[in-house]
Design a protein around this motif. Structure first.
Motif, PDB file in Angstrom:
ATOM      1  N   PHE A  83       0.792  -1.099   0.020  1.00 16.39           N
ATOM      2  CA  PHE A  83      -0.064  -0.016   0.071  1.00 16.39           C
ATOM      3  C   PHE A  83       0.956   1.143  -0.109  1.00 16.39           C
ATOM      4  O   PHE A  83       1.207   2.113   0.890  1.00 16.39           O
ATOM      5  CB  PHE A  83      -0.903   0.135   1.199  1.00 16.39           C
ATOM      6  CG  PHE A  83      -1.922  -1.370   1.334  1.00 16.39           C
ATOM      7  CD1 PHE A  83      -3.198  -1.155   0.410  1.00 16.39           C
ATOM      8  CD2 PHE A  83      -1.280  -2.123   1.875  1.00 16.39           C
ATOM      9  CE1 PHE A  83      -4.004  -2.261   0.759  1.00 16.39           C
ATOM     10  CE2 PHE A  83      -2.358  -3.367   2.002  1.00 16.39           C
ATOM     11  CZ  PHE A  83      -3.478  -3.446   1.490  1.00 16.39           C
ATOM     12  N   PRO A  84       1.579   1.594  -1.122  1.00 16.26           N
ATOM     13  CA  PRO A  84       2.444   2.637  -1.097  1.00 16.26           C
ATOM     14  C   PRO A  84       2.059   4.188  -0.812  1.00 16.26           C
ATOM     15  O   PRO A  84       0.995   4.259  -1.034  1.00 16.26           O
ATOM     16  CB  PRO A  84       2.922   2.690  -2.543  1.00 16.26           C
ATOM     17  CG  PRO A  84       2.431   1.402  -3.404  1.00 16.26           C
ATOM     18  CD  PRO A  84       1.267   0.981  -2.496  1.00 16.26           C
ATOM     19  N   LYS A  85       2.869   4.715  -0.300  1.00 16.45           N
ATOM     20  CA  LYS A  85       2.448   6.188   0.007  1.00 16.45           C
ATOM     21  C   LYS A  85       1.258   6.593   1.057  1.00 16.45           C
ATOM     22  O   LYS A  85       0.011   6.788   0.539  1.00 16.45           O
ATOM     23  CB  LYS A  85       2.278   7.117  -1.143  1.00 16.45           C
ATOM     24  CG  LYS A  85       3.831   7.195  -1.963  1.00 16.45           C
ATOM     25  CD  LYS A  85       3.781   8.489  -2.785  1.00 16.45           C
ATOM     26  CE  LYS A  85       5.134   8.665  -3.115  1.00 16.45           C
ATOM     27  NZ  LYS A  85       5.426  10.215  -3.030  1.00 16.45           N
TER      28      LYS A  85
ATOM     29  N   ASN B  29       8.246   9.171  11.297  1.00 11.27           N
ATOM     30  CA  ASN B  29       7.594   8.037  10.896  1.00 11.27           C
ATOM     31  C   ASN B  29       5.935   8.429  10.543  1.00 11.27           C
ATOM     32  O   ASN B  29       5.485   7.898   9.443  1.00 11.27           O
ATOM     33  CB  ASN B  29       7.366   7.170  11.973  1.00 11.27           C
ATOM     34  CG  ASN B  29       6.648   6.045  11.611  1.00 11.27           C
ATOM     35  OD1 ASN B  29       6.939   5.126  11.214  1.00 11.27           O
ATOM     36  ND2 ASN B  29       5.289   5.902  12.489  1.00 11.27           N
ATOM     37  N   ALA B  30       5.297   9.451  10.894  1.00  8.32           N
ATOM     38  CA  ALA B  30       4.162   9.878  10.696  1.00  8.32           C
ATOM     39  C   ALA B  30       4.267  10.435   9.216  1.00  8.32           C
ATOM     40  O   ALA B  30       3.108  10.307   8.571  1.00  8.32           O
ATOM     41  CB  ALA B  30       3.491  10.999  11.754  1.00  8.32           C
ATOM     42  N   ALA B  31       5.182  11.267   8.875  1.00 10.56           N
ATOM     43  CA  ALA B  31       5.387  11.872   7.589  1.00 10.56           C
ATOM     44  C   ALA B  31       5.283  10.507   6.475  1.00 10.56           C
ATOM     45  O   ALA B  31       4.555  10.769   5.384  1.00 10.56           O
ATOM     46  CB  ALA B  31       6.329  12.695   7.356  1.00 10.56           C
ATOM     47  N   LEU B  32       6.065   9.673   6.774  1.00 13.06           N
ATOM     48  CA  LEU B  32       6.334   8.330   6.030  1.00 13.06           C
ATOM     49  C   LEU B  32       4.847   7.755   5.655  1.00 13.06           C
ATOM     50  O   LEU B  32       4.554   7.366   4.590  1.00 13.06           O
ATOM     51  CB  LEU B  32       7.355   7.594   6.360  1.00 13.06           C
ATOM     52  CG  LEU B  32       8.742   7.974   6.198  1.00 13.06           C
ATOM     53  CD1 LEU B  32       9.544   7.215   7.191  1.00 13.06           C
ATOM     54  CD2 LEU B  32       8.917   8.199   4.958  1.00 13.06           C
ATOM     55  N   MET B  33       4.105   7.511   6.688  1.00 10.96           N
ATOM     56  CA  MET B  33       2.605   7.001   6.631  1.00 10.96           C
ATOM     57  C   MET B  33       1.901   7.626   5.849  1.00 10.96           C
ATOM     58  O   MET B  33       0.960   7.238   5.390  1.00 10.96           O
ATOM     59  CB  MET B  33       2.285   6.652   8.139  1.00 10.96           C
ATOM     60  CG  MET B  33       3.207   5.833   8.868  1.00 10.96           C
ATOM     61  SD  MET B  33       2.048   5.309  10.198  1.00 10.96           S
ATOM     62  CE  MET B  33       1.189   6.469  11.198  1.00 10.96           C
ATOM     63  N   THR B  39      13.811  13.007   5.110  1.00  9.90           N
ATOM     64  CA  THR B  39      15.176  12.785   5.342  1.00  9.90           C
ATOM     65  C   THR B  39      15.533  13.300   6.723  1.00  9.90           C
ATOM     66  O   THR B  39      14.896  14.323   7.300  1.00  9.90           O
ATOM     67  CB  THR B  39      16.093  13.923   4.520  1.00  9.90           C
ATOM     68  OG1 THR B  39      15.585  13.258   2.987  1.00  9.90           O
ATOM     69  CG2 THR B  39      17.388  13.765   4.395  1.00  9.90           C
ATOM     70  N   LEU B  40      16.091  12.580   7.528  1.00 10.42           N
ATOM     71  CA  LEU B  40      16.258  13.140   8.920  1.00 10.42           C
ATOM     72  C   LEU B  40      17.969  13.178   8.790  1.00 10.42           C
ATOM     73  O   LEU B  40      18.699  12.622   8.342  1.00 10.42           O
ATOM     74  CB  LEU B  40      16.302  11.853  10.038  1.00 10.42           C
ATOM     75  CG  LEU B  40      14.856  11.690  10.120  1.00 10.42           C
ATOM     76  CD1 LEU B  40      14.605  10.258  10.579  1.00 10.42           C
ATOM     77  CD2 LEU B  40      14.326  12.469  11.480  1.00 10.42           C
ATOM     78  N   PHE B  41      18.406  14.418   9.650  1.00  7.36           N
ATOM     79  CA  PHE B  41      19.960  14.823   9.657  1.00  7.36           C
ATOM     80  C   PHE B  41      20.228  15.006  11.080  1.00  7.36           C
ATOM     81  O   PHE B  41      19.523  15.635  11.772  1.00  7.36           O
ATOM     82  CB  PHE B  41      19.909  16.424   8.790  1.00  7.36           C
ATOM     83  CG  PHE B  41      21.207  16.629   8.896  1.00  7.36           C
ATOM     84  CD1 PHE B  41      22.320  16.225   7.805  1.00  7.36           C
ATOM     85  CD2 PHE B  41      21.587  17.771   9.500  1.00  7.36           C
ATOM     86  CE1 PHE B  41      23.534  16.903   7.653  1.00  7.36           C
ATOM     87  CE2 PHE B  41      22.893  18.257   9.083  1.00  7.36           C
ATOM     88  CZ  PHE B  41      23.881  17.653   8.295  1.00  7.36           C
ATOM     89  N   ILE B 107      11.766   3.405  10.347  1.00  8.10           N
ATOM     90  CA  ILE B 107      11.705   4.557   9.625  1.00  8.10           C
ATOM     91  C   ILE B 107      12.618   4.217   8.029  1.00  8.10           C
ATOM     92  O   ILE B 107      12.161   4.632   6.992  1.00  8.10           O
ATOM     93  CB  ILE B 107      12.332   5.882  10.107  1.00  8.10           C
ATOM     94  CG1 ILE B 107      11.395   6.316  11.196  1.00  8.10           C
ATOM     95  CG2 ILE B 107      12.904   7.109   9.141  1.00  8.10           C
ATOM     96  CD1 ILE B 107      11.924   7.250  12.325  1.00  8.10           C
ATOM     97  N   ALA B 108      13.476   3.505   8.207  1.00  2.38           N
ATOM     98  CA  ALA B 108      14.368   3.141   7.250  1.00  2.38           C
ATOM     99  C   ALA B 108      13.783   2.249   6.186  1.00  2.38           C
ATOM    100  O   ALA B 108      13.585   2.569   5.141  1.00  2.38           O
ATOM    101  CB  ALA B 108      15.610   2.735   7.489  1.00  2.38           C
TER     102      ALA B 108
END
Lengths: 104, 160
Positions: A83-85, B29-33, B39-41, B107-108
């Motif tokens: 379920f991408p993105k 993680n929320a953003a990826l979901m 990108t984390l620095f 996250i990765a």
């Protein structure tokens, strides 16, 4: 609340765009909802969907992605491939559940 | 519904305490979901979050924090940092959030990119506080501030 014809059934959707009543759901509805968002369901998708529906019935809330991984046994990587993105929301949408409220 | 977004988010993690590590990890993680590119620095003390020797032993320090319901004279007593850390870790686990290392893996696995800040790594190396071998394997690379500027083009940036 709105009603849309999905797989020959009049399905009600809530303000967030998710199915208002998960009991109106069936396999054909899931396939139509998935195809709506560009996903063709495979056995791997069904494993996730079935877990989410069972868990929803027990918990009363769509499972978090982490719960699908730790309890449902589907690795994070697979969920993002299937379920991408936006896996948590997309699974809930296809499984006929409410928008997930978890942060993880 | 679920229209494709071209949103990018860069999160700079500059603090190495337990309570300052989680906001970055949770937001990433929320953003990826949500289908957002992340990108984390990790810079300065934030390097502890991706330091294999330290990542699972980050501390929550009760002293000097006016939000804590105990006075500094009590928070500064021996062992209080360990007690406060244990309580916070227990509460985090209760909410079903993973430990730091597992969180980085998540996250990765979700496609988030992790980078260490070159200047900080060089400095801590010089101070014998860390080696490049201590950097967690899931980190993509050690990059400079100008590289970060290139990576963060058109991105929203959060500094923690």
């Amino acid at each position: 609340m709105s009603t849309k014809e999905i797989a020959g059934k009049a399905i009600e959707f809530d303000a967030d765009g998710y199915m208002a009543d998960y009991k109106q759901w069936d396999q054909q509805v899931a396939e139509a909802l998935a195809s709506d968002i560009g996903i063709t369901l495979t056995d791997a998708h069904w494993k996730v969907i079935n877990f989410c529906r069972t868990d929803y019935e027990a918990q009363g809330d769509a499972p978090t992605l982490r719960r699908i991984t730790t309890v449902g046994g589907v690795p994070t990587k697979d969920l993002y491939q299937l379920f991408p993105k936006g896996p948590a929301k997309k699974v809930a949408y296809v499984a006929g559940l409410k928008k997930p409220s978890g942060c993880i | 519904m679920f229209e494709d977004k071209e949103r990018k988010l860069c999160i700079i993690c500059s603090k190495g305490t337990l309570d300052m590590a989680y906001p970055g990890l949770i937001l990433a993680n929320a953003a990826l979901m949500e289908g957002i590119d992340v990108t984390l620095f990790f810079t300065f003390w934030g390097l502890d979050i991706i330091n294999k020797k330290k990542m699972n032993h980050l501390k929550f320090v009760p002293i000097g924090n006016p939000s804590m319901p105990i006075p500094n004279s009590v928070g500064g007593l021996p062992g209080m940092t360990n007690v406060a850390t244990a309580v916070m870790k227990r509460e985090i686990a209760k909410l079903d959030f993973p430990g730091v290392q597992e969180f980085l893996d998540m996250i990765a696995d979700a496609g988030g990119m992790l980078y260490a800040c070159k200047m900080s790594v060089d400095m801590f190396h010089d101070m014998h506080m860390m080696n490049t071998e201590d950097i967690y394997e899931r980190v993509e690379g050690v990059v400079g501030a100008t590289d970060f500027m290139e990576m963060s083009e058109d991105a929203q940036i959060i500094f923690i």
